[in-house]
Design an enzyme around this catalytic site. Sequence first.
Site, PDB file in Angstrom:
ATOM      1  N   LEU A   1       0.865  -1.180   0.000  1.00 52.81           N
ATOM      2  CA  LEU A   1       0.000   0.000   0.000  1.00 52.81           C
ATOM      3  C   LEU A   1       0.902   1.231   0.000  1.00 52.81           C
ATOM      4  CD1 LEU A   1      -2.755  -0.887   2.654  1.00 52.81           C
ATOM      5  CD2 LEU A   1      -2.972  -0.928   0.164  1.00 52.81           C
ATOM      6  N   ASP A   2       0.591   2.201  -0.860  1.00 53.95           N
ATOM      7  CA  ASP A   2       1.370   3.438  -0.904  1.00 53.95           C
ATOM      8  C   ASP A   2       1.326   4.144   0.448  1.00 53.95           C
ATOM      9  OD1 ASP A   2       1.971   2.958  -3.516  1.00 53.95           O
ATOM     10  OD2 ASP A   2       0.483   4.337  -4.338  1.00 53.95           O
ATOM     11  N   PRO A   3       2.316   4.983   0.746  1.00 58.96           N
ATOM     12  CA  PRO A   3       2.362   5.646   2.063  1.00 58.96           C
ATOM     13  C   PRO A   3       1.072   6.353   2.472  1.00 58.96           C
ATOM     14  CG  PRO A   3       4.441   5.960   0.939  1.00 58.96           C
ATOM     15  CD  PRO A   3       3.538   5.249  -0.042  1.00 58.96           C
ATOM     16  N   LYS A   4       0.379   7.022   1.541  1.00 56.56           N
ATOM     17  CA  LYS A   4      -0.834   7.762   1.907  1.00 56.56           C
ATOM     18  C   LYS A   4      -2.053   6.865   2.062  1.00 56.56           C
ATOM     19  CE  LYS A   4       0.523  12.133  -0.288  1.00 56.56           C
ATOM     20  NZ  LYS A   4       0.158  13.146  -1.315  1.00 56.56           N
ATOM     21  N   VAL A   5      -1.983   5.647   1.561  1.00 58.24           N
ATOM     22  CA  VAL A   5      -3.135   4.741   1.579  1.00 58.24           C
ATOM     23  C   VAL A   5      -3.258   4.085   2.956  1.00 58.24           C
ATOM     24  CG1 VAL A   5      -4.187   2.721   0.495  1.00 58.24           C
ATOM     25  CG2 VAL A   5      -2.856   4.347  -0.886  1.00 58.24           C
TER      26      VAL A   5
END
Length: 289
Positions: free
Chosen positions: A52-56
Amino acid sequence: MLRDPPEHRSVDDLLSFGVVNLDKPPGPSAHQVTGWVRDMADVDRAAHSGTLDPKVTGCLPTLLGDATRMAQVFLEGSKEYVSVLELHGPAPADIDSTVAEFESKLYQKPPRKSAVSRRLRVREVYDLDLLEVKDRQALLRIRCESGTYIRKLCHDLGLALGTGGHMGHLRRTATDPFDDADLVTLHDLADALAFAEEGDESWLRDVVSPAERALSHLPSVTVANSAAREIANGAPVYAPGVFDVDADASRGDLVACYTDDGSAVCLGELVGDADADAGEVVSLEAVLV
């Protein structure tokens, strides 16, 4: 050595072969969060269920200790997300019908910043629901094949709608067989570990599940204890040692093998007939004991 049944394991055994249904916070990468879980639980290894991307935010089941051997199981199931589609213009009147057209198999090329090669591939969107439209934002619920890029899906939706668009907030709400009904935060895990050190194990047993939970969406094969001991030494799963095969299992399926007390033994591909007198039934892919 075979493990005790899942419900009879000590806390140490649970941490060395367990899974945490983690609620990933915004900010750190999935890899960084997994490292924190590994250090907090004081285990030698941990593995997450898919980047999962950092902001997700959201559902990031994390395997502990020897359970990391089964990380491939998260490639078998579906994923579910809730995403905000940020439109670059007013939502058109036909937004519902346009969104519905993307509930199908789609061609996707991974983004430039992805960790995999940028080859065109097909991924299926099983369900795509338009939950709400407000101003220039559309709220979507997406159930899709593992490896689907939601950012690319939102970009393509924007093009099809004629407005342009990009992915805003994204939250993963499920990754088979886990969902967001019982997510655990990093704070929950830290507190549960602290209580366990003081002698109260109940919270930790709620927070950390036996690793077998991560296999519950796979067809099952039940083997004899004597066969399980041979499998632990690298032997294939032969027909004489098989008690039962899930009725839904087909040749070529990834299956999970258990002893009759529910303890996981291995993962493998179903290649033969359990009713045969001899021959290989499951070809080993990962030994779990």
